[in-house]
Design an enzyme around this catalytic site. Sequence first.
Site, PDB file in Angstrom:
ATOM      1  N   LYS A  13      42.508  38.612  39.967  1.00 28.02           N
ATOM      2  CA  LYS A  13      41.040  38.714  39.956  1.00 28.02           C
ATOM      3  C   LYS A  13      40.561  39.824  39.011  1.00 28.02           C
ATOM      4  CE  LYS A  13      40.808  39.618  44.362  1.00 28.02           C
ATOM      5  NZ  LYS A  13      42.264  39.680  44.684  1.00 28.02           N
ATOM      6  N   ARG A  88      34.874  39.610  51.456  1.00 25.97           N
ATOM      7  CA  ARG A  88      36.220  39.423  51.980  1.00 25.97           C
ATOM      8  C   ARG A  88      36.196  38.995  53.448  1.00 25.97           C
ATOM      9  NH1 ARG A  88      38.909  43.100  48.147  1.00 25.97           N
ATOM     10  NH2 ARG A  88      41.136  42.969  48.455  1.00 25.97           N
ATOM     11  N   ARG A 127      52.873  46.463  39.193  1.00 29.67           N
ATOM     12  CA  ARG A 127      51.606  46.949  38.641  1.00 29.67           C
ATOM     13  C   ARG A 127      51.614  48.477  38.536  1.00 29.67           C
ATOM     14  NH1 ARG A 127      46.092  45.101  41.318  1.00 29.67           N
ATOM     15  NH2 ARG A 127      47.066  45.934  43.197  1.00 29.67           N
ATOM     16  N   ARG A 160      49.938  52.152  42.828  1.00 28.39           N
ATOM     17  CA  ARG A 160      48.949  52.285  43.897  1.00 28.39           C
ATOM     18  C   ARG A 160      49.662  52.426  45.242  1.00 28.39           C
ATOM     19  NH1 ARG A 160      44.317  47.686  43.097  1.00 28.39           N
ATOM     20  NH2 ARG A 160      44.752  47.357  45.302  1.00 28.39           N
ATOM     21  N   ARG A 171      48.307  43.524  53.489  1.00 23.40           N
ATOM     22  CA  ARG A 171      47.139  43.034  52.726  1.00 23.40           C
ATOM     23  C   ARG A 171      47.096  41.512  52.727  1.00 23.40           C
ATOM     24  NH1 ARG A 171      48.357  45.812  47.309  1.00 23.40           N
ATOM     25  NH2 ARG A 171      46.487  44.801  46.516  1.00 23.40           N
TER      26      ARG A 171
HETATM   27  P1  AP5 Z   1      45.338  41.948  39.279  1.00 29.09           P
HETATM   28  O1  AP5 Z   1      44.440  41.352  38.257  1.00 29.09           O
HETATM   29  O2  AP5 Z   1      45.322  43.428  39.434  1.00 29.09           O
HETATM   30  O3  AP5 Z   1      45.156  41.210  40.680  1.00 29.09           O
HETATM   31  P2  AP5 Z   1      43.986  41.330  41.739  1.00 29.09           P
HETATM   32  O4  AP5 Z   1      43.767  39.980  42.287  1.00 29.09           O
HETATM   33  O5  AP5 Z   1      42.809  42.061  41.155  1.00 29.09           O
HETATM   34  O6  AP5 Z   1      44.746  42.210  42.804  1.00 29.09           O
HETATM   35  P3  AP5 Z   1      44.305  43.489  43.620  1.00 29.09           P
HETATM   36  O7  AP5 Z   1      45.553  43.990  44.280  1.00 29.09           O
HETATM   37  O8  AP5 Z   1      43.577  44.502  42.774  1.00 29.09           O
HETATM   38  O9  AP5 Z   1      43.349  42.866  44.603  1.00 29.09           O
HETATM   39  P4  AP5 Z   1      43.106  43.283  46.003  1.00 29.09           P
HETATM   40  O10 AP5 Z   1      42.098  42.289  46.339  1.00 29.09           O
HETATM   41  O11 AP5 Z   1      44.238  43.413  46.919  1.00 29.09           O
HETATM   42  O12 AP5 Z   1      42.694  44.818  45.806  1.00 29.09           O
HETATM   43  P5  AP5 Z   1      41.289  45.536  45.694  1.00 29.09           P
HETATM   44  O13 AP5 Z   1      41.410  46.585  44.682  1.00 29.09           O
HETATM   45  O14 AP5 Z   1      40.189  44.550  45.589  1.00 29.09           O
HETATM   46  O15 AP5 Z   1      46.837  41.468  38.948  1.00 29.09           O
HETATM   47  C1  AP5 Z   1      47.952  41.995  39.652  1.00 29.09           C
HETATM   48  C2  AP5 Z   1      49.110  42.242  38.665  1.00 29.09           C
HETATM   49  O16 AP5 Z   1      49.530  40.984  38.129  1.00 29.09           O
HETATM   50  C3  AP5 Z   1      48.695  43.104  37.468  1.00 29.09           C
HETATM   51  O17 AP5 Z   1      49.732  43.995  37.191  1.00 29.09           O
HETATM   52  C4  AP5 Z   1      48.482  42.100  36.321  1.00 29.09           C
HETATM   53  O18 AP5 Z   1      48.826  42.646  35.065  1.00 29.09           O
HETATM   54  C5  AP5 Z   1      49.416  40.948  36.709  1.00 29.09           C
HETATM   55  N1  AP5 Z   1      48.844  39.631  36.367  1.00 29.09           N
HETATM   56  C6  AP5 Z   1      47.551  39.220  36.511  1.00 29.09           C
HETATM   57  N2  AP5 Z   1      47.411  37.933  36.105  1.00 29.09           N
HETATM   58  C7  AP5 Z   1      48.644  37.521  35.719  1.00 29.09           C
HETATM   59  C8  AP5 Z   1      49.163  36.277  35.214  1.00 29.09           C
HETATM   60  N3  AP5 Z   1      48.374  35.210  35.018  1.00 29.09           N
HETATM   61  N4  AP5 Z   1      50.481  36.208  34.939  1.00 29.09           N
HETATM   62  C9  AP5 Z   1      51.303  37.304  35.127  1.00 29.09           C
HETATM   63  N5  AP5 Z   1      50.874  38.493  35.596  1.00 29.09           N
HETATM   64  C10 AP5 Z   1      49.570  38.605  35.893  1.00 29.09           C
HETATM   65  O19 AP5 Z   1      41.165  46.176  47.153  1.00 29.09           O
HETATM   66  C11 AP5 Z   1      42.007  47.236  47.564  1.00 29.09           C
HETATM   67  C12 AP5 Z   1      41.675  47.626  48.998  1.00 29.09           C
HETATM   68  O20 AP5 Z   1      40.301  48.068  49.073  1.00 29.09           O
HETATM   69  C13 AP5 Z   1      41.772  46.495  50.033  1.00 29.09           C
HETATM   70  O21 AP5 Z   1      43.078  46.306  50.515  1.00 29.09           O
HETATM   71  C14 AP5 Z   1      40.793  47.012  51.118  1.00 29.09           C
HETATM   72  O22 AP5 Z   1      41.381  48.010  51.888  1.00 29.09           O
HETATM   73  C15 AP5 Z   1      39.683  47.639  50.286  1.00 29.09           C
HETATM   74  N6  AP5 Z   1      38.609  46.676  49.989  1.00 29.09           N
HETATM   75  C16 AP5 Z   1      38.218  46.247  48.744  1.00 29.09           C
HETATM   76  N7  AP5 Z   1      37.194  45.375  48.844  1.00 29.09           N
HETATM   77  C17 AP5 Z   1      36.918  45.236  50.173  1.00 29.09           C
HETATM   78  C18 AP5 Z   1      35.984  44.457  50.908  1.00 29.09           C
HETATM   79  N8  AP5 Z   1      35.123  43.646  50.290  1.00 29.09           N
HETATM   80  N9  AP5 Z   1      35.996  44.552  52.263  1.00 29.09           N
HETATM   81  C19 AP5 Z   1      36.856  45.378  52.905  1.00 29.09           C
HETATM   82  N10 AP5 Z   1      37.780  46.135  52.265  1.00 29.09           N
HETATM   83  C20 AP5 Z   1      37.812  46.070  50.910  1.00 29.09           C
END
Ligand code: AP5
Length: 216
Positions: A13, A88, A127, A160, A171
């Site tokens: 994402k 979410r 990552r 991270r 997660r």
């Molecule tokens: P990446 O693009 O970073 O994936 P992502 O889907 O953004 O993953 P995240 O881990 O950032 O999402 P998340 O939803 O768990 O975390 P968030 O920060 O929102 O890609 C991942 C890796 O794969 C990268 O290294 C990339 O290079 C590689 N990659 C990407 N595409 C690829 C491809 N096509 N092929 C190969 N490799 C690829 O949330 C973190 C925490 O914050 C949550 O756990 C929660 O505690 C809190 N939080 C955030 N939002 C909320 C909410 N709305 N409500 C409650 N808690 C929340």
Amino acid sequence: MRVIFLGPPGSGKGTQAKRLQQTQSIPQVSTGDLLRKAVREGTALGREAKGYMDAGGLVPDRLVIDLLLERIGESDCSHGFILDGFPRTVAQAEALEEALQARSKPIDAVVNFEIDPAKLVERLVGRRVCPQGHGEWHVQFNPPRSEGHCDVCGAALIQREDDHEDRIRARMEAYRKDTEPLIGYYRQRGLLHDVDALAAMEAVAGQIEAAVTGGH
Ligand code: AP5
């Protein structure tokens, strides 16, 4: 254009939101990034959120909803935005719908990142992120120009807290329990576009462009 990116942790994402924000000239709004900034700055919100985030759980709705609604009220979001990681929970989706209805600016599309969960661990454990928040890379799939260092500021990249395997499992469980029901929620509203998130980054970007610009 107002778009939601929905998908499990590590499905790409954030990677794709950064690309789409350039081609469509609308900002990426990541609640994960907003929360991590609050943690870095040591605000009251950051101190409360940190425990939930490090454990791989969701931060309570009451903290996240206000944070998000305030952010999308800023001027750079007036022509649209990409919501990365919000909503979410069904409660978050309902709060967003209500707020956008009041502004007569509904969501145009929801992109659903479909991927085999077994592939996510590999993506997340590899990552590496800039400690100053300048971006993220992958040791194998998207390495920085100089190994282990941020392309923008040169700082040593870190892993991270929540990208360790036990936290990743928590997660994924939070996603399955609280977030996956949103697939049905948005499909019912005719807004959902499925993309194959296992494909190479360029191919995923092409599917998303087509989905949000009405190409399929
Ligand atoms: P990446 O693009 O970073 O994936 P992502 O889907 O953004 O993953 P995240 O881990 O950032 O999402 P998340 O939803 O768990 O975390 P968030 O920060 O929102 O890609 C991942 C890796 O794969 C990268 O290294 C990339 O290079 C590689 N990659 C990407 N595409 C690829 C491809 N096509 N092929 C190969 N490799 C690829 O949330 C973190 C925490 O914050 C949550 O756990 C929660 O505690 C809190 N939080 C955030 N939002 C909320 C909410 N709305 N409500 C409650 N808690 C929340």
